[in-house]
Design an enzyme around this catalytic site. Structure first.
Site, PDB file in Angstrom:
ATOM      1  N   LYS A  68       4.250  -0.756 -13.685  1.00 53.38           N
ATOM      2  CA  LYS A  68       5.473  -1.138 -13.637  1.00 53.38           C
ATOM      3  C   LYS A  68       5.956  -2.318 -14.705  1.00 53.38           C
ATOM      4  O   LYS A  68       4.928  -2.970 -15.178  1.00 53.38           O
ATOM      5  CB  LYS A  68       5.973  -2.013 -12.520  1.00 53.38           C
ATOM      6  CG  LYS A  68       7.371  -2.465 -12.266  1.00 53.38           C
ATOM      7  CD  LYS A  68       7.424  -3.169 -11.087  1.00 53.38           C
ATOM      8  CE  LYS A  68       7.216  -2.665  -9.623  1.00 53.38           C
ATOM      9  NZ  LYS A  68       8.306  -3.081  -8.595  1.00 53.38           N
TER      10      LYS A  68
ATOM     11  N   ASP B  70       1.600  -1.119  -9.438  1.00 54.43           N
ATOM     12  CA  ASP B  70       3.151  -1.328  -9.140  1.00 54.43           C
ATOM     13  C   ASP B  70       3.297  -2.812  -9.006  1.00 54.43           C
ATOM     14  O   ASP B  70       4.295  -3.219  -8.014  1.00 54.43           O
ATOM     15  CB  ASP B  70       3.666  -0.395  -7.874  1.00 54.43           C
ATOM     16  CG  ASP B  70       5.025  -0.502  -7.428  1.00 54.43           C
ATOM     17  OD1 ASP B  70       5.823  -0.709  -8.469  1.00 54.43           O
ATOM     18  OD2 ASP B  70       5.138  -0.463  -6.403  1.00 54.43           O
TER      19      ASP B  70
ATOM     20  N   GLY C 165       0.882  -1.427   0.179  1.00 47.36           N
ATOM     21  CA  GLY C 165      -0.085  -0.001  -0.069  1.00 47.36           C
ATOM     22  C   GLY C 165       0.758   1.490  -0.055  1.00 47.36           C
ATOM     23  O   GLY C 165       0.287   2.214   0.434  1.00 47.36           O
TER      24      GLY C 165
ATOM     25  N   ASP D 134      -9.714  -9.953  -7.923  1.00 48.53           N
ATOM     26  CA  ASP D 134      -8.700 -10.710  -9.062  1.00 48.53           C
ATOM     27  C   ASP D 134      -8.804  -9.641 -10.248  1.00 48.53           C
ATOM     28  O   ASP D 134      -9.896  -9.419 -10.762  1.00 48.53           O
ATOM     29  CB  ASP D 134      -9.123 -11.890  -9.324  1.00 48.53           C
ATOM     30  CG  ASP D 134      -8.370 -12.550 -10.093  1.00 48.53           C
ATOM     31  OD1 ASP D 134      -7.356 -12.060 -10.856  1.00 48.53           O
ATOM     32  OD2 ASP D 134      -8.403 -13.867 -10.560  1.00 48.53           O
TER      33      ASP D 134
END
Lengths: 416, 993
Positions: free
Chosen positions: A185, A145, A53, A120
């Site tokens: 990312k 990320d 987080g 999910d």
């Protein structure tokens, strides 16, 4: 992930501890924001793969709590130390307009202003749930990320990550408003260009950056995708059935989705080839490298210059090109090197060869930005002059004759 | 395009398989086939993709090779060693496992999305089954060999193991999960199932291995039960890092992981033993050859190792009769023991009779006695508090008193060491050393030596170095070298080890090795010309208290204490062979190598303990020798004169410097490790060399290596021209410890310029400075001095690369920084001042204080640079950077107002051909090469047309080395030889027309 002793020596690790961030990765988002201002005027944000987080924390503190978090411009030569939070004190009152949704499979410690969804990202229902939390509107910004549990073997890590990325892309397509931004990312690897192409299908500009806080030794980088504008008629919901790669029957798709989704999911470009009407059944040998798609961008140019600057450079270059074309010396163009490029099976899958001609730079030239790719329209205009140019060069040197002949051939085949 | 031929590859070995006394290993995209340890074939299977599995069919005529999303069938003919790919398939999804089924007629594969595919032998898809759970898998395992019975174990990203039966699914329906095994807390990396013992083993990211029992043993029978009862038997933690592989054998279970351990378990979950392999790198795969009982492991250090699973270690305590309390114990070379008891009684243990025999009581040895054994002749020396010395010898199983004597002043003997068959050395009070001669049944003082005064003035060890020299180590960490003629030492090696003293000295084949209690093993060589020992290398080992070295032609063993444990360590392979509890280092212990066993004896809790092991334990076989255990940051190749051999000096993240030899002449190209140096405190980032005074018999180089913590080490490499024998020794280490609040900088690159008086070394450091050192000979010929003469900043950005070249009679050093600038520093005047100076210590590079010329080429850091001089004032510069851009620039140099002026004449740039940082570039005549982290080697053609650079993209090649850090190229008549390094090393021959 790294060894503990390494972490303790790491300045971002210490900074994160000092400033109360959950993980040092918070600085990556702060640094990306510093460069791209992606958090400006943003009220609805989705954080995918949020746990533990730290990115949600940045979003919460900056957007919801209204803290001013930023980096000071480097003041001393040892600039790596020079960043710090400019202001820690929360401004009074929280920004109730801000909606932050964090999605992860694992639960995480609550954060002010952040709604958590345990879901999910490969399921469409998760996207629906996110939109519900955003009160029916779409997000201004999606960040992700997420990285898989790495094994140390890059090829496997990259593959698992690409699957995660596909999930993130799937949610993003369904929750991001048009014109919104996406930060994700990515891992540096051989099919990066393919990923960029995929993202460029959906965004106006894609920049791959590595923030200073990202370890030099890691292969991670971040794709900052600006200005979401999917092609008209693109059905983002239609991706869901194809996420597990078992379903290769794309026949249910129509229109532009038929072209885009197979490419997004597995790099399949069968539908790009207009001549080919039948799609081959079953798996087939596939090249790793997918050609440049029709939209050519240079994110590198963007990296360096503001849009206005680039426009100025382009204009100048255009003039220069025009001028030099008249005297027949300064131009650049593509030639595919083999003559096989007629056969549609494989050649579009090979990287085209480039030949550039450059000559003396004029004084005070605005730098050495590679913005060639931005000149695709320009190229079309100067294409006619190519032939003349080659004729001139052909007389130059015996040694170069071979090369020239080859170039000629290519041009002939192109002209034909 | 077959322009590029890969000649040698060393990178992660990702899979290994035994078959028929053959070993198959997947290294990068190539399959290496070994017959025992001989490499008989190398087959390139996939283009740039790694191999993750090798599966033989029943008849051993064909094998499946798979990796990433590709799978191939290889026809194997073991009779004439012919191996050939007969079909290849490229799937959309990653292949996790594959097997042959239905009498080798069909193939089953499992993809990463939990989908099972049934193929014919020529890869026609027959069937495809989906599981109801289609999350990402990290591993899968297939059980049974008939399609109807194939069971899939899927290890998911959510830490579960799913068991499902593809055949049982109804048409078009997703297959149900029959059993879900919960227990791991991380992704599942591997699973294995042995139905003979009814067990499944799984390993995970959470560092654990779990044994699951199948009550019915057969999985099918179990799955047909109304209530399936596959349950966790035990959860095992013995790995210090992630566990990558497991193998359930018929008698034990093997697990292997990132901590480079192979653990052997019994079925109850008891750890039987730990085997250490691959020097700190991950173990990626292992296999067991039941034919010869060997485990084969594949590791991240590029090695393939063969080790025996079973060894015979015997541990026992020996009862002592008559309540004697043994003070000292020693072993003889026939399993017999000798000891001295508290009351001065000498005891002799005869292993054949299993009994202790009282030999003789010496009253002068009461409560204080020293004992030492000369193994080859079974001679025992004893010494006591009152200066007495006793010699015993064992003849035909009897310990017989030979002679006794006492020192002149009857002083207490502090220490006693055998020097040779006929000599012992004793140390008396105030550092009086006496060498005793044993001759004709008498022992007499022969020479006296003096130990220089110190706080604790006694010896801890001594040995003969050849015929005339004696090396003695003392309690304070100094080594003294004596000749027999001279009472004072001829050489003092001060502080060879720390204040805890020297623990052992060992001399063999002209090399002196010293051990201490500071984790270091130091090596010295005697130089005849100056009659001194020269320090060759310091090696850091993972134990602070090293006790002794044993070496013969086969192995070098290091004995050390680790807390309460005694460790036997294989020095050459850097792994623990044997580890047992002995209670700590402060005790009497001894060891002896017998004909086919090694015996250790020690006293623990007043009891005599013996550990015996057969030589099998030490027989590690390297099918392929290991290399660096993590990324190689820099490698330097030097060509030897008159041969096809090259010397390779490489350094990397594992902090080692490796000296290897590559023989490029004969295919297959061989890489042989000559030496490994562990002198660096941190990672090694830069290596450079310069040639010095070569003569007819020797080529000599100064090698500089540098890296983390701003340490620079100077080495001298000596190459014998006649036999190509290499000798490399450490000469100087530059390291400045900083105060704790400063962060240490890192040396990113080095460059050296050779002048007649000294070598100028320029170090580029991460804080953006260029540090300049002068390296010159000290007064005596063999030592060097390195002194810092200046530090220069420009823009304070981390400098990544530096390079020296000469154009227009100017010596120019260019530096590339993270901002994308190339800066040109004019060294001409400084070099001139060094050349002409009488006293080089006083040379300072004042002239570099001027602001250097700089040009901006990239938008990110410049990782690689090469330059080529075109003519008197023009130079071509090729740079590759973090921004994935290749720049090829033509530059002209001129002198304006006594200042260097740089002008860019023309430029070629390309940003699309690489999609990751460019880490290596090279300019050949007519061609140039670029290499990047994206695994691509791109080759361009170029030529100059006046001041225009004209370039054409030529071809690309996919390398299977990950994280490429750079390359070195050698141009020759047919093309270019290329060495690419990163996560491994690969050599190419690039033929260019």
């Amino acid at each position: 992930m790294g060894k503990s002793s390494k972490d303790k020596n790491d300045i971002y690790y210490r900074k994160a501890k000092e400033e109360g961030w959950r993980a040092r990765s918070a600085f990556k988002l702060i640094q990306i924001d510093w460069k791209f201002n992606i958090l400006e005027n943003v009220t609805k944000v989705v954080d995918l793969c949020a746990a533990p987080g730290s990115w949600s924390q940045v979003l919460s503190r900056k957007l919801y709590m209204g803290e001013k978090i930023g980096l000071e411009p480097p003041a001393t030569p040892k600039e790596i130390f020079a960043f710090s939070l400019t202001d820690h004190t929360p401004t009074k009152g929280n920004n109730k307009n801000v909606k932050i949704v964090a999605v992860d499979l694992q639960p995480m410690t609550p954060l002010p202003g952040v709604t958590q969804i345990q879901g999910d990202i490969t399921k469409y229902s998760t996207a629906e749930e996110i939109v519900n939390h955003l009160e029916g509107t779409k997000a201004d910004l999606v960040v992700c990320d997420g990285a898989p549990d790495v094994t140390g073997l890059h090829s496997m890590d990259i593959y698992v990550h690409s699957q995660l990325l596909l999930g993130a892309l799937h949610i993003m397509c369904n929750v991001l408003k048009s014109g919104g931004n996406f930060v994700v990312k990515v891992f540096h690897h051989k099919s990066n260009d393919m990923l960029t192409k995929k993202l460029l299908l959906l965004f106006k500009d894609v920049v791959i950056v590595k923030p200073p806080s990202s370890r030099v030794s890691s292969i991670e980088a971040f794709a900052v995708c600006l200005n979401y504008c999917p092609p008209e008629g693109f059905d983002s919901q239609a991706i869901t059935p194809f996420l597990d790669l078992s379903n290769k029957n794309f026949d249910s798709l129509t229109g532009i989705s038929r072209t885009i989704i197979p490419f997004l999911v597995s790099g399949d470009i069968s539908a790009w080839n207009i001549d080919s009407t039948k799609v081959e059944e079953g798996p087939k040998l596939k090249h790793e490298n997918i050609p440049l798609n029709p939209l050519e961008h240079s994110f590198l140019a963007f990296k360096q210059k503001s849009t206005e600057e680039i426009d100025a450079i382009m204009k100048e270059s255009e003039n220069r090109n025009r001028m030099s074309n008249n005297c027949g010396s300064n131009t650049h163009h593509d030639t595919t090197e083999s003559s096989q490029n007629k056969s549609k099976d494989c050649d579009i899958l090979d990287i085209p060869a480039y030949t550039y001609f450059f000559n003396k730079q004029s004084e005070g030239d605005a730098g050495f930005v590679d913005i060639n790719e931005r000149f695709s329209n320009l190229r079309a205009q100067i294409c006619d002059e190519k032939w003349n140019l080659h004729k001139k060069i052909c007389n130059v040197d015996d040694k170069t004759l071979e090369l020239e002949n080859k170039l000629k051939k290519c041009n002939i085949s192109k002209c034909a | 395009m077959n322009n590029v031929k890969s000649l040698l590859i060393r990178t992660d070995v990702t899979c290994v398989k035994c078959c028929n006394n053959y070993i198959f290993a997947g290294i990068g995209d190539k399959l290496y086939i070994f017959e025992r340890t001989k490499n008989i074939n190398i087959i390139k299977i996939f283009d740039g993709g790694q191999i993750f599995g090798i599966v033989f069919n029943n008849s051993l005529t064909e094998c499946l090779v798979y990796g990433e999303n590709k799978i191939a069938v290889l026809a194997c003919n073991f009779l004439d060693n012919n191996f050939e790919i007969i079909s290849l398939l490229c799937m959309d999804d990653w292949i996790l496992s594959a097997i042959w089924i239905d009498m080798d007629q069909h193939i089953v594969t499992v993809s990463m999305h939990n989908i099972v595919y049934l193929w014919s032998k020529d890869f026609k898809l027959i069937d495809q089954k989906l599981c109801e759970e289609n999350c990402i898998l990290y591993s899968s395992h297939l059980v049974n060999v008939i399609w109807e019975e194939v069971i899939v174990l899927s290890g998911t990203v959510f830490s579960q193991i799913l068991i499902w039966w593809p055949y049982k699914s109804k048409e078009d329906k997703r297959c149900p999960v029959l059993v879900t095994l919960n227990g791991h807390k991380g992704v599942i990396f591997s699973m294995d199932c042995n139905q003979r013992v009814g067990m499944i083993c799984s390993t995970s990211d959470d560092r654990s291995a779990i044994f699951w029992s199948i009550p019915n043993k057969n999985l099918i029978t179990e799955l047909m039960q109304p209530e399936i009862n596959v349950s966790m038997k035990c959860s095992l933690y013995a790995h210090a890092a992630r566990v990558f592989r497991c193998l359930v054998l018929d008698e034990c279970v093997l697990t292997a992981g990132e901590d480079s351990l192979v653990n052997v378990w019994d079925f109850e979950g008891n750890l039987i033993k730990k085997l250490e392999v691959h020097s700190g790198a991950s173990v990626w795969d292992l296999d067991y050859d039941c034919g010869n009982g060997n485990i084969v492991t594949a590791g991240g250090d590029c090695g393939v190792t063969l080790l025996p699973l079973n060894d015979n270690i015997e541990k026992r305590e020996i009862e002592i009769a008559n309540n004697y309390i043994l003070k000292k114990v020693g072993t003889l070379n026939d399993e017999n023991l000798v000891g001295i008891a508290e009351n001065g009684m000498i005891l002799h243990y005869r292993a054949s009779l299993k009994e202790w025999l009282e030999v003789k009581q010496h009253n002068d040895l009461f409560s204080y006695a020293l004992l030492d054994v000369w193994k080859s002749t079974n001679s025992v020396a004893l010494a006591g508090y009152h200066g007495t010395v006793h010699i015993y010898n064992q003849y035909s199983n009897q310990l017989i008193h030979v002679c006794s004597n006492e020192s002149a002043n009857k002083s207490r003997i502090f220490s006693l060491h055998w020097l040779s068959e006929n000599n012992i050395l004793t140390c008396e009070a105030e550092g009086v050393l006496c060498i005793w001669l044993i001759k004709y049944k008498s022992v007499v003082p022969e020479f006296h030596l003096r130990l220089p005064p110190s706080k604790e003035q006694w010896t801890t060890c001594a040995c003969m170095c050849g015929q005339k020299l004696i090396a003695v180590g003392d309690r304070k960490g100094n080594i003294y070298i004596y000749t027999l003629q001279n009472i004072e030492p001829i050489q003092v090696i001060k502080k060879a080890h720390n204040y805890l003293g020297i623990t052992n000295l060992h001399f063999r084949n002209g090399y002196l090795t010293s051990l201490g209690r500071n984790s270091l093993i130091k090596k010295y060589k005697f130089d005849q010309s100056i009659q001194q020992f020269l320090h060759l290398s310091s090696d850091k080992v993972p134990f602070t208290w090293t006790a002794a070295v044993y070496d013969d032609d086969q192995f070098t063993l290091l004995f050390a204490f680790l807390g309460k444990q005694f460790v036997v360590w294989d020095y050459n392979n850097r792994r623990t062979l044997l580890q047992f509890d002995c209670g700590g280092a402060h005790r009497s212990w001894d060891f002896c190598k017998l004909t086919d066993t090694v015996q250790f004896v020690f006293i623990k809790n007043k009891k005599v303990c013996v550990v015996k092991t057969d030589m099998n334990l030490f027989k590690t076989l390297h099918v392929m020798e290991g290399f660096h255990s993590s990324e190689i940051n820099n490698a330097l190749c030097l060509k030897l004169t008159n041969t096809t051999k090259y010397v390779l000096i490489s350094g990397g993240e594992d902090t080692t410097i490796r000296l290897s030899e590559i023989d490029w002449g004969i295919i297959p190209v061989k890489l042989k490790t000559i030496n490994i140096f562990k002198s660096h405190l941190s990672s090694v980032r830069a290596i450079t060399a310069c040639s010095i005074e070569s003569d007819s018999s020797y080529d000599r180089y100064l090698i500089f290596s540098a890296g983390g913590r701003a340490q620079i080490i100077l080495w001298e490499l000596e190459i014998n021209r006649n036999n190509n024998y290499l000798n490399c020794s450490e000469k100087f280490s530059h390291y400045e410890a900083l105060s704790s609040d400063e962060s240490e900088t890192r040396v990113m690159d080095l460059c050296c310029i050779s002048t007649t008086n000294a070598v100028i070394l320029i170090a580029a450091s991460s804080n953006g400075s260029l540090r300049i050192f002068l390296v010159y000979n000290n007064e005596n010929k063999n030592s060097y001095k390195m002194s810092a003469v200046g530090e220069f900043y420009f823009k304070s950005k981390c400098i990544l690369k530096i390079k020296h070249f000469k154009v227009q009679n100017q010596d120019i050093v260019l530096s590339c920084c993270t901002q994308g600038n190339v800066t040109f520093w004019d060294f001409t005047r400084f070099i001139l001042s060094v050349e002409n100076s009488k006293n080089i210590q006083h040379c300072t590079p004042k002239c570099l204080e001027e602001i250097p010329t700089s040009i901006e080429l990239h938008s990110g850091g410049i990782n690689s640079v090469d330059c080529k001089i075109v003519d008197s004032n023009r130079c071509l510069l090729l740079t590759g950077g973090d921004d994935n851009v290749i720049n090829y620039t033509l530059i002209s140099f001129s002198i304006k107002n006594c200042k260097l002026d740089v002008e860019v004449l023309s430029k070629f740039c390309n940003s699309v051909l690489h999609c990751a940082q460019i880490t290596g570039v090279f300019i050949a005549s007519k061609y140039f090469f670029t290499i990047s982290i994206d695994h691509k080697l791109n080759v361009f053609k170029w030529f100059l047309n006046d001041n225009d650079i004209i370039c054409e993209y030529y071809f690309k090649y996919n390398s299977s080395i990950a994280d490429i850090q750079g390359m070195q190229c050698f141009e020759n008549s047919f093309g270019v030889h290329t060495v690419i390094y990163g996560r491994g090393l690969e050599l190419y021959e690039v033929s260019l027309k």
